[in-house]
Scaffold this active site. Structure first.
Site, PDB file in Angstrom:
ATOM      1  N   PRO A   9       2.172   3.912  -3.418  1.00  0.00           N
ATOM      2  CG  PRO A   9       3.556   4.598  -5.427  1.00  0.00           C
ATOM      3  CD  PRO A   9       2.817   5.341  -4.458  1.00  0.00           C
ATOM      4  CG  ASN A  10       4.365  -0.820  -5.830  1.00  0.00           C
ATOM      5  OD1 ASN A  10       3.864  -1.621  -6.650  1.00  0.00           O
ATOM      6  ND2 ASN A  10       5.283   0.036  -6.103  1.00  0.00           N
ATOM      7  NE  ARG A  17       7.118  -3.024  -2.255  1.00  0.00           N
ATOM      8  CZ  ARG A  17       7.205  -1.845  -1.930  1.00  0.00           C
ATOM      9  NH1 ARG A  17       6.404  -1.086  -1.370  1.00  0.00           N
ATOM     10  NH2 ARG A  17       8.190  -1.002  -2.350  1.00  0.00           N
ATOM     11  CE1 TYR A  22       9.729  -1.024   1.927  1.00  0.00           C
ATOM     12  CE2 TYR A  22       9.679  -2.581   0.291  1.00  0.00           C
ATOM     13  CZ  TYR A  22      10.144  -1.539   0.677  1.00  0.00           C
ATOM     14  OH  TYR A  22      10.757  -0.447  -0.155  1.00  0.00           O
ATOM     15  CG  ASN A  73       5.094   4.861   2.982  1.00  0.00           C
ATOM     16  OD1 ASN A  73       5.744   5.360   2.341  1.00  0.00           O
ATOM     17  ND2 ASN A  73       5.238   3.705   3.794  1.00  0.00           N
ATOM     18  CB  ALA A  76       8.243   4.763  -5.328  1.00  0.00           C
ATOM     19  CG  HIS A  79      12.313   8.338  -3.107  1.00  0.00           C
ATOM     20  ND1 HIS A  79      12.887   8.694  -1.931  1.00  0.00           N
ATOM     21  CD2 HIS A  79      11.961   7.210  -2.885  1.00  0.00           C
ATOM     22  CE1 HIS A  79      12.530   7.636  -1.046  1.00  0.00           C
ATOM     23  NE2 HIS A  79      12.072   6.574  -1.605  1.00  0.00           N
ATOM     24  CG  ASP A  86       4.106  21.799  -5.320  1.00  0.00           C
ATOM     25  OD1 ASP A  86       5.022  22.008  -4.640  1.00  0.00           O
ATOM     26  OD2 ASP A  86       4.268  22.016  -6.599  1.00  0.00           O
ATOM     27  CD  GLU A  97       8.314  11.622   3.960  1.00  0.00           C
ATOM     28  OE1 GLU A  97       7.659  12.888   3.491  1.00  0.00           O
ATOM     29  OE2 GLU A  97       9.273  11.115   3.726  1.00  0.00           O
ATOM     30  CG  HIS A  99       9.447   6.552   4.362  1.00  0.00           C
ATOM     31  ND1 HIS A  99       8.846   6.244   3.199  1.00  0.00           N
ATOM     32  CD2 HIS A  99       9.576   7.801   4.397  1.00  0.00           C
ATOM     33  CE1 HIS A  99       8.767   7.425   2.642  1.00  0.00           C
ATOM     34  NE2 HIS A  99       9.170   8.303   3.460  1.00  0.00           N
ATOM     35  CG  LEU A 100       6.839   0.204   6.192  1.00  0.00           C
ATOM     36  CD1 LEU A 100       6.070  -0.373   5.008  1.00  0.00           C
ATOM     37  CD2 LEU A 100       6.010  -0.815   7.420  1.00  0.00           C
ATOM     38  CB  SER A 101      12.780   0.439   4.516  1.00  0.00           C
ATOM     39  OG  SER A 101      12.621   1.464   3.555  1.00  0.00           O
ATOM     40  NE  ARG A 106      15.537   0.035   0.920  1.00  0.00           N
ATOM     41  CZ  ARG A 106      14.268  -0.187   0.287  1.00  0.00           C
ATOM     42  NH1 ARG A 106      13.092   0.393   0.938  1.00  0.00           N
ATOM     43  NH2 ARG A 106      14.134  -0.864  -0.959  1.00  0.00           N
ATOM     44  NE  ARG A 110      14.857   1.986  -2.382  1.00  0.00           N
ATOM     45  CZ  ARG A 110      13.686   1.670  -3.109  1.00  0.00           C
ATOM     46  NH1 ARG A 110      12.496   2.197  -3.069  1.00  0.00           N
ATOM     47  NH2 ARG A 110      13.933   0.708  -4.044  1.00  0.00           N
TER      48      ARG A 110
END
Ligand code: DQA
Length: 164
Positions: A9-10, A17, A22, A73, A76, A79, A86, A97, A99-101, A106, A110
């Protein structure tokens, strides 16, 4: 060999954003770079983005028999989502996996990834370059799995010959 890239999402809003976190790059531009590298490496790649948890679970399940590697990725959902965790565990396809950040630098909520323990590895904090690192990593893993399978098949063929 095929890699499916799943974006949570997002991430469709990258470029507009929270640019301070990001960066300015759009998702399509990240995907274009990944596609270029995958093609150079002789690997097919498909991209999927959804804001809905169930759709991400469905796409992971569809990877069975279709994908040799996955880059995800979960955004949200990283978390919060036991369902996505699963699904990754169920399909047994090497998954990286990304993640940009740097999620560990953070907010505390997170710091925990529910999905990372069922992935081959986690790449965080390198911005869009992290997706390139994820592609390099998943291709390496897919090649190792392929070599192992071929060696096992060779061994089985030899055993069958000896048995006759
Ligand atoms: C993110 C980190 C998550 O905590 C956040 O919810 C995102 C993006 C990242 O790529 O840095 O949406 O996954």
């Amino acid at each position: 060999m095929k890699v499916v890239v799943i974006q949570g999402p997002n991430l469709n809003m990258l470029g507009m954003r929270e640019q301070n976190i990001y960066g300015p790059m759009k998702l399509d531009d990240i995907h274009a770079q990944m596609k270029g590298f995958a093609e150079q490496s002789g690997v097919e790649v498909e991209f999927f983005q959804s804001n809905l948890e169930g759709e991400i679970v469905d796409r992971l399940q569809e990877c069975l028999g279709e994908a040799d590697g996955i880059i995800i990725n979960p955004a949200a959902y990283t978390h919060t989502s036991i369902a996505i965790r699963d699904a990754i565990a169920a399909i047994q396809i090497p998954t990286v996996e990304v993640h940009l950040s740097n999620i560990h630098q953070r907010e505390e909520f997170r710091h925990t990834s529910l999905t990372a323990p069922v992935c081959a590895g986690q790449i965080v904090g390198f911005g869009p370059f992290g997706y390139h690192l994820a592609m390099v990593s998943v291709i390496q893993i897919m090649n190792e799995v392929k070599a192992l399978r071929e060696a096992q098949q060779g061994q089985q063929a030899q055993e069958a010959l000896q048995a006759n």
